[in-house]
Design an enzyme around this catalytic site. Structure first.
Site, PDB file in Angstrom:
ATOM      1  CG  HIS A  17      67.734  15.537  11.251  1.00  0.00           C
ATOM      2  ND1 HIS A  17      68.802  16.608  11.031  1.00  0.00           N
ATOM      3  CD2 HIS A  17      68.383  14.901  12.247  1.00  0.00           C
ATOM      4  CE1 HIS A  17      69.637  16.700  12.029  1.00  0.00           C
ATOM      5  NE2 HIS A  17      69.410  15.647  12.800  1.00  0.00           N
ATOM      6  CD  GLU A 193      75.148  12.493  16.407  1.00  0.00           C
ATOM      7  OE1 GLU A 193      75.418  13.581  16.048  1.00  0.00           O
ATOM      8  OE2 GLU A 193      74.520  11.362  15.886  1.00  0.00           O
TER       9      GLU A 193
HETATM   10 ZN   LIG Z   1      70.396  15.030  14.714  1.00  0.00          ZN
END
Ligand SMILES: [Zn+2]
Length: 326
Positions: A17, A193
């Protein structure tokens, strides 16, 4: 391998990111004050993904003008080139930067210019992944995908879905990705996640080319088989996953398991600054902690090339560099 050797290895990264990977120098310059690393990095005792995501407030403030987004792209390429990154797919949420007077198209264009400036100076090639955010309204995410679609093949390679997975499960986004498919915009999706294996199944069934993290499929052989049979890439981010408590501890992290099951595993940083990491450090960590062999490190780099959106000529060149590298 020793750290220096890992650092000099030709690399590809697919899950990183922009906002979480801006350098301390860049952020300090943008904010006009000396920013402390503790303001940018997650603390050792980070308790959750939610706490982790709070670290993005400051960098996002540095991505609000054409000049700052462009320079962020340049700063990013300079950072990754330092560990011999050959090709990187950098992701960001254009909607966090767009506002009146700075359109989504202009935001994306500014980043592409900065990345290209970086390529000229440091040699690392890149593509951009545009992230829809889970907490944002569907029509805004779709409008962003439509804007990004005009840059497909011209620096933008695909869409993504990011944000708090526990609060907004995958089923809420099936329609959005159906629309992305109609637009001809390929996509990857953050899934698994945060505990839900079902999110992974739905992401793959929706057509995601890769899944971000995918940790939750551990212990679900039928979902692992689905990911394997569809050739879906798995973007693992070990240090970040341990920080966000995606698993209870390092011993529960399915690195070895996923590799042995023949999944197309890749190793990534997620956020270089927030997680205080690099791909070299991730590789060093998994070699020491999970007994990952040198040949497996090489294989995971080859996997990354294979499941990337790079042009075939770029893929061939990098594969050759990885194979010849000693
Ligand atoms: Zn990520």
């Amino acid at each position: 391998m020793e750290y220096e050797k890992l650092r000099s290895m030709p690399k590809v990264e697919l899950h990183c990111h922009l906002d979480g990977s801006l350098s301390q120098t860049f952020i300090s310059r943008e904010l006009g004050r000396e920013v402390d690393l503790t303001e940018l990095q997650v603390a050792y005792g980070c308790r959750s993904l939610k706490e982790y995501l709070e670290k993005f407030d400051l960098p996002i403030r540095c991505l609000q003008t054409e000049k700052s987004v462009r320079e962020a792209g340049y700063d990013f390429i300079r950072s990754v080139a330092a560990e011999n990154m050959k090709y990187v797919e950098v992701r960001f949420a254009p909607l966090f930067s767009a506002h009146e007077g700075f359109s989504t198209e202009q935001v994306i264009e500014a980043l592409l210019t900065g990345l290209e400036d970086g390529r000229k100076d440091f040699g690392t090639e890149s593509n951009v992944i545009v992230c829809a955010m889970r907490h944002q309204p569907e029509e805004e995410n779709l409008a962003m995908f439509k804007a990004a679609r005009t840059f497909l093949g011209e620096g933008v390679c695909c869409g993504d879905l990011a944000g708090d997975e526990a609060a907004w499960p995958m089923k809420n986004f099936v329609r959005l990705f159906g629309e992305a498919k109609k637009l001809g915009l390929p996509f990857v999706i953050h899934a698994g996640e945060c505990g839900s294996a079902e999110n992974i199944r739905e992401a793959v069934e929706c057509g995601a080319r890769r899944i971000g993290h995918g940790i939750a499929m551990k212990g679900h052989p039928e979902i692992i088989r689905l990911v394997k049979d569809t050739g879906t890439g798995v973007e693992m981010c070990p240090i970040s996953n341990l920080q966000t408590k995606a698993v209870n501890g390092p011993e529960e992290y399915p690195m070895r398991e996923f590799l042995d099951q023949g999944l197309l595993v890749t190793v990534n940083t997620d956020n270089r600054t927030v997680s205080n990491t690099t791909v070299s450090r991730e590789l060093l960590f998994i070699q020491k902690t999970y007994g990952i062999h040198d040949e497996e490190v090489r294989r995971m780099m080859e996997n990354a090339v294979e499941v990337s959106f790079a042009d075939d000529s770029v893929k061939d060149r990098i594969l050759r560099e990885i194979r010849l590298w000693k």
